[in-house]
Design an enzyme around this catalytic site. Sequence first.
Site, PDB file in Angstrom:
ATOM      1  N   ALA A 128       0.798  -1.220   0.000  1.00 36.81           N
ATOM      2  CA  ALA A 128       0.000   0.000   0.000  1.00 36.81           C
ATOM      3  C   ALA A 128       0.833   1.274   0.000  1.00 36.81           C
ATOM      4  CB  ALA A 128      -0.927   0.007   1.222  1.00 36.81           C
ATOM      5  N   ASN A 194       1.580  -3.942   7.909  1.00 45.32           N
ATOM      6  CA  ASN A 194       2.463  -4.475   6.877  1.00 45.32           C
ATOM      7  C   ASN A 194       3.304  -3.372   6.234  1.00 45.32           C
ATOM      8  OD1 ASN A 194       1.922  -7.286   6.946  1.00 45.32           O
ATOM      9  ND2 ASN A 194      -0.007  -6.949   5.869  1.00 45.32           N
ATOM     10  N   HIS A 224      -1.082   6.604   4.669  1.00 45.79           N
ATOM     11  CA  HIS A 224       0.286   6.209   4.986  1.00 45.79           C
ATOM     12  C   HIS A 224       1.204   7.406   4.701  1.00 45.79           C
ATOM     13  CE1 HIS A 224      -1.229   2.126   5.194  1.00 45.79           C
ATOM     14  NE2 HIS A 224      -1.741   2.283   3.982  1.00 45.79           N
TER      15      HIS A 224
END
Length: 271
Positions: A128, A194, A224
């Site tokens: 991601a 992750n 993120h």
Amino acid sequence: MRLGLIGFGNIATTLIGLLQNGGLVPEGLVVQVRPGCGDKVRAELETRCPDLAAEVVSDTDDLLAARPDLVVECAGHSAVTSYVPLVLQAGIDVLVVSVGALADAALQTELTKAAQQGGARLILPAGAVAGVDMLAALGAADAVSVRYRGTKPPQAWAGTPAEDALDLAALTEPATFFTGTAREAARCYPKNANVAATLALAGPGFEATEVALVADPAATGNIHEYDVEAPAARYSIRIEGKPSTGNIKTSVTTVYSVFREIRNRVGPVAI
């Protein structure tokens, strides 16, 4: 290409749709699922892709017997521990989606040895997050620092230790509930961290990668953000990824990252 999948949840089904839409339907497909789930998965595959030669198995020996060219793990940390070493030792490349599992140093060593013994490759996709290629390049330097901040809606943290720190349902403003290393984040939040693990592996390592996790009721997706400082460059990245359908914990961009890896293996140009 013959493709193998370990797990058949949201990531796997979305990936198959992307492969179909992108004209990259594999020559054959073998899916390993938990015992007792085979009939359900076979029926779903027949509905989604009736023209695809698909095999559903519940044992790793049967997965290996099908001789896939690439296996994609998308079943969680326990699947990485239980099945991925066997596939690597058999000489088959494995793309691991549950990168956070490698926060277990012993498992990381085991997977590396298994890949070496089998002459296979353990592939860790960007998932991601963007900019991993530059971070991995800069990681050759000793003085690289990474600070990561992961923000998700409160409901995305349900069922995690965040519930012990916050009243998730009552939040009215952003709340940081975790600060620590990438190793700690990956161990405590295996379904949510992750990205932190990927940045650690590409950059300065699990202990040197700083992580903050945030629940924000105003967040409409999974955000993120990270800052990198290195002798050769300094940069900051912010990605607001939309959650996958049916799994708010996973950004749909994770599946696109897996799709890219497959496209680069079979296409005439890799980028």
